[in-house]
Design an enzyme around this catalytic site. Structure first.
Site, short mmCIF file in Angstrom:
data_model
loop_
_atom_site.label_atom_id
_atom_site.label_comp_id
_atom_site.label_asym_id
_atom_site.label_seq_id
_atom_site.Cartn_x
_atom_site.Cartn_y
_atom_site.Cartn_z
CB CYS A 46 13.18 8.50 8.04
SG CYS A 46 14.03 7.50 6.82
CE LYS B 223 -1.68 2.71 3.02
NZ LYS B 223 -1.61 4.02 2.33
CD GLU C 25 10.58 11.86 11.65
OE1 GLU C 25 9.54 11.29 11.96
OE2 GLU C 25 11.48 11.35 10.95
CD GLU D 260 13.25 3.70 7.84
OE1 GLU D 260 13.16 4.56 8.75
OE2 GLU D 260 13.27 3.97 6.64
P1 NAI Z 1 2.14 7.93 8.55
O1 NAI Z 1 2.98 7.10 9.41
O2 NAI Z 1 0.75 8.20 8.98
O3 NAI Z 1 2.02 7.27 7.09
C1 NAI Z 1 2.88 6.30 6.56
C2 NAI Z 1 2.07 5.21 5.87
O4 NAI Z 1 1.29 4.52 6.83
C3 NAI Z 1 1.08 5.72 4.84
O5 NAI Z 1 1.03 4.81 3.77
C4 NAI Z 1 -0.24 5.69 5.59
O6 NAI Z 1 -1.36 5.58 4.76
C5 NAI Z 1 -0.09 4.47 6.44
N1 NAI Z 1 -0.90 4.43 7.65
C6 NAI Z 1 -1.38 5.47 8.39
N2 NAI Z 1 -2.06 5.02 9.44
C7 NAI Z 1 -2.00 3.67 9.41
C8 NAI Z 1 -2.49 2.63 10.26
N3 NAI Z 1 -3.16 2.91 11.35
N4 NAI Z 1 -2.23 1.36 9.92
C9 NAI Z 1 -1.51 1.07 8.83
N5 NAI Z 1 -1.03 2.01 7.99
C10 NAI Z 1 -1.26 3.30 8.27
O7 NAI Z 1 2.88 9.27 8.26
P2 NAI Z 1 2.23 10.66 7.75
O8 NAI Z 1 0.96 10.96 8.46
O9 NAI Z 1 2.18 10.60 6.30
O10 NAI Z 1 3.32 11.69 8.26
C11 NAI Z 1 3.30 12.18 9.60
C12 NAI Z 1 4.69 12.29 10.16
O11 NAI Z 1 5.27 11.00 10.19
C13 NAI Z 1 5.65 13.11 9.35
O12 NAI Z 1 5.57 14.45 9.64
C14 NAI Z 1 6.96 12.52 9.77
O13 NAI Z 1 7.38 13.11 10.96
C15 NAI Z 1 6.65 11.08 9.99
N6 NAI Z 1 7.02 10.23 8.83
C16 NAI Z 1 8.16 9.52 8.90
C17 NAI Z 1 8.56 8.77 7.82
C18 NAI Z 1 9.81 7.99 7.85
O14 NAI Z 1 10.29 7.60 6.81
N7 NAI Z 1 10.36 7.71 8.98
C19 NAI Z 1 7.80 8.75 6.58
C20 NAI Z 1 6.56 9.49 6.63
C21 NAI Z 1 6.23 10.21 7.71
#
Ligand code: NAI
Length: 794
Positions: A300, A192, A397, A266
């Protein structure tokens, strides 16, 4: 302006990349996409769609399907159906498919780069020169692993159907990091993509079709968090691999606790960028530009905390500001742009909110005077100085182009500041002294340390975090292990499906000396025998009901004391491997000397035959881990840059170990010995059936030069002690080898600090079978790989 005039000013003219081919591909799909399930495009079951837009203009690019539970179910069913045929292929045949995917990515590299930039807002320079070449490299590298799988991982098998959830910051690259190792190891996939950036995943589906990858092996279901949640909760998924926020990572840990799904996470980071006074400052500033302004800081492992040695701070800030004034922000498709658009409005607002909070908490905010496009989602590169180490902008972050600067005086202070975070993904160290750089790198709690370089990635080098940055690695051989399981373990029966040795009748007659009835043992904490805080003890009975003795009823306080003692003993991890091996050999020697006596006592619980086997195999097991101690080494990788990457296997830290009930001595040794052989310290809860083994163990440890605190033993009611251990924030990993309830409990209880979890999943392990009871599987769980990248050459 004429060319001559331009040349005189040396200003860049616009150099836009042509998006027509990417847009034409969207048009060919009518700018509307279903899911890619079982090798074909399928409309969403609920008929719901959402838009994805170009963040630099706000213009809609396409409409994509919102995945529902039914869509996820269809995709998982397709992946399950495709699994047997995919696994029946020879490694070579699978390798050829991966190779074909790599070739196809390379052929389509420009189209993919443009599509990525359109959907995400990142500069084309980055998607063209970094993201897409790394995607191709990942598939090539893993085509090789597919070919070598059986030679390199004998006895291992694929997890099965894998659910993968990826973020929006490196959409296609994260897809490659997930799909390539999964396919190379013989899994099938439901992926996804993030809701803001689904397009390159859909382009990849197109590439799967082009290469003739059999239907169902790769399935792509688009949607938001609820789609991800449906995938996480689907009962027929064997493994979840997630990249994203720590918050969602935690939710996924909880949601999978009651299942046997393998999990790799990750997560976020707050990586330190450390500059010493002897560093080449101009190079360090260039590194910093890449470290924090690459992909608008939405990375990240972004070097978002600048730690400067005090003596050079003012000079450095001046150089950074000068460089920031030369950054070019603008349309991401312009080839001469450094800083593109932020992925979505919600992210832009989040960045602004955190910067405002930083200023409110006393930071000084500086931004360059550079042109900002009049439309689209842009955020100026930002430098926050005078940041207090405990303020929000130093701890949270931000995931935006914001650098938080602090100073330090000594290398020691630099390490302390650098490690003053719940995260541990990456770090940069800049110094011309190799001694200082490597000394500091070794002490940093981070999965990747770049020395005098930054943001280097390669498929051969594992990437992943310490602490709350998650667990598991992507890339390298350690990354493959995340998609494999020992074949015997996958087929192991549930713990109580086979009669346990101790449930069987005792062999008669019992011809050993009767154990003393009033045998009372103590807890073993910090190298000392300790009375329990509760002042109570538990009666321990033999298989025939006889009272064998009493064991202390340990409580929360005893566990806390044990954890404190284990923490204090962490110098064990810095002892030489030779030294650890010597101590382990000595433990084996002392157990050997007391074998009859210990087997005699143990036999009252498990019978004579098992007791003797536990002791003799126990001695062998200790020997094995003494042998491994100085052989379970890291590696030196040769990535395609002028660097070496030193893959160091480091201990995880303090490991809580809940021992199996059925083999009180051998089970204890089979878990505690691998943990300490690689330098961890342990707090162990011994078998509840026969905790009196503690008395024998501490007498052996006390006479074997094992430093106090390396192994601590707390007896009592397993479920109560386990809870405190699993919840304790100073415990770095929890191993639980009791039953299915124990496995579920430690997964749930450990979410606070996201400690690494290793369990038997409630399956029976034959501790008497060397293939099951010892070896690399245990060692692999006792270390985390840190890659230290060191440049060489001019
Ligand atoms: P997120 O963690 O919500 O999204 C990442 C992925 O997880 C997306 O595909 C999303 O649809 C999915 N997702 C969201 N809720 C889920 C759930 N309950 N169960 C399974 N999958 C789920 O990140 P978001 O909201 O896009 O960004 C928020 C913050 O997260 C950013 O500001 C940043 O600080 C952090 N982030 C960190 C990343 C990294 O690579 N470490 C990447 C993206 C965001």
């Amino acid at each position: 302006m004429s060319i001559v005039e331009k040349f005189m000013t040396m200003e860049y003219g616009p150099a836009p990349e042509d998006p027509r081919e990417a847009l034409a591909w969207l048009d060919r799909h009518g700018r509307r996409f279903g899911h890619f399930i079982n090798g074909a495009w399928q409309a969403p079951a609920a008929g719901t769609y959402f838009d994805t837009a170009d963040p630099s203009t706000g213009e809609k690019l396409a409409t994509v399907a919102q995945g529902s539970i039914a869509d996820i179910d269809a995709a998982v069913k397709a992946a399950r159906a495709a699994l047997p045929a995919w696994q029946a292929l020879t490694p070579h045949a699978r390798a050829r498919y991966l190779y074909a995917l790599a070739r196809q990515v390379q052929k389509h590299s420009r189209w993919l780069a443009v599509l990525e930039t359109l959907d995400n807002g990142k500069p084309i320079r980055e998607s063209r020169d970094v993201d897409i070449p790394l995607v191709a490299r990942h598939f090539y590298h893993h085509a090789g692993w597919a070919q070598l799988l059986q030679q390199e991982f004998p006895g291992y098998t694929a997890c099965g159907v894998v659910g993968q959830i990826i973020p929006w910051n490196f959409p296609l690259l994260m897809l490659a990091w997930k799909i390539a190792p999964a396919l190379a190891t013989g899994n099938t996939v439901v992926l996804k993509p993030a809701e803001f950036t689904p397009l390159t995943a859909l382009a990849f589906a197109h590439i799967c079709q082009e290469t003739g990858l059999p239907a169902g092996i790769v399935n792509i279901v688009t949607g938001d968090g609820s789609t991800g949640e449906a995938l996480v909760k689907h009962p027929d998924v064997d493994k979840i691999a997630f990249t994203g926020s720590t918050e969602v990572g935690r939710a996924i840990r909880k949601a999978t606790a009651q299942s046997h799904k393998k999990l790799s996470l990750e997560l976020g980071g707050k990586s330190p960028f450390i500059i010493f006074e002897d560093a080449d400052l101009d190079s360090a500033v260039e590194g910093l530009v890449d470290g924090i302004w690459f992909n608008q800081g939405q990375v990240c492992c972004a070097g978002s905390r600048l730690l400067m040695q005090e003596s050079i701070a003012d000079k450095l800030i001046g150089k950074i500001q000068d460089r920031m004034n030369t950054l070019r922000m603008g349309p991401p498709l312009d080839k001469a742009i450094d800083i593109g658009a932020i992925v979505a409005r919600v992210q832009l607002e989040r960045i602004q909110r955190l910067v405002d909070q930083g200023v409110a908490e006393g930071a000084t905010c500086w931004q360059p005077s550079i042109p900002v496009p009049s439309r689209g989602l842009y955020f100026l590169p930002t430098l926050l100085s005078n940041v207090h180490p405990s303020s929000a902008v130093a701890q949270q972050e931000i995931f935006g182009p914001v650098l938080a600067a602090m100073t330090f005086r000594t290398p020691r202070e630099a390490v302390e500041l650098a490690n003053n975070t719940v995260y541990g993904l990456a770090a940069c160290v800049w110094s011309e002294s190799i001694n200082v750089s490597l000394h500091v790198a070794a002490q940093l709690k981070a999965g990747v340390v770049w020395v005098n370089c930054t943001n280097l990635f390669d498929a051969a080098c594992g990437f992943g975090g310490y602490r709350e940055s998650g667990y598991g690695r992507e890339g390298g051989s350690e990354g493959l292990l995340e998609y494999l399981e020992p074949a015997w373990f996958k087929q192991a029966p549930p713990v109580h499906a086979t009669p346990l040795a101790m449930d069987q009748p005792l062999e008669q007659p019992v011809d050993f000396a009767a154990p003393p009835i009033d045998r009372t043992v103590k807890l073993y904490i910090g190298g000392k025998q300790a009375r329990p805080d509760s002042g109570y003890s538990l009666e321990v009975h033999g298989a025939d009901g006889r009272l064998l003795g009493e064991a202390p009823l340990g409580n929360r306080k005893d566990i806390r004391n044990a954890v404190e003692a284990a923490r204090k003993a962490e110098a064990w991890g810095k002892a030489t491997a030779h030294n650890r091996a010597q101590v382990l050999y000595y433990v084996a020697e002392n157990l050997s000397q007391r074998r009859e006596e210990i087997a005699g006592r143990l036999s009252a619980v498990v019978g004579k035959k098992q007791a003797q086997a536990e002791v003799s195999l126990g001695i062998e097991r200790i020997f094995s881990y003494a042998a491994w101690a100085d052989k379970y080494d890291g590696a030196v990788h040769n990535p395609p840059f002028r660097n070496v990457a030193l893959a160091m296997k480091e201990p995880i830290g303090t490991v809580g170990i809940v021992c199996p009930a059925d083999a009180p001595l051998l089970g204890f040794l089979s878990l505690v010995m691998p943990a300490i052989s690689t330098g961890n310290t342990a707090v162990a809860i011994p078998s509840e059936k026969y905790p009196l083994i503690t008395g024998d163990l501490y007498q052996i440890f006390e006479t074997s030069d094992l430093p106090g605190g390396v192994v601590n033993i707390v007896t009592g009611r397993t479920s109560e002690l386990m809870k405190t251990l699993a919840e304790h924030d100073d415990v770095d990993a929890i191993w639980c080898f009791t039953d299915v309830a124990g496995a579920a409990a430690v997964k749930t209880l450990s979410v606070g600090n996201l400690k690494q979890v290793f369990t038997n999943e409630g399956r029976a392990i034959d501790w008497f079978d060397v293939r099951q009871g010892e070896g690399r599987w245990y060692l692999d769980h006792s270390v985390q790989v840190k890659n230290i990248w060191v440049p060489y050459g001019e």
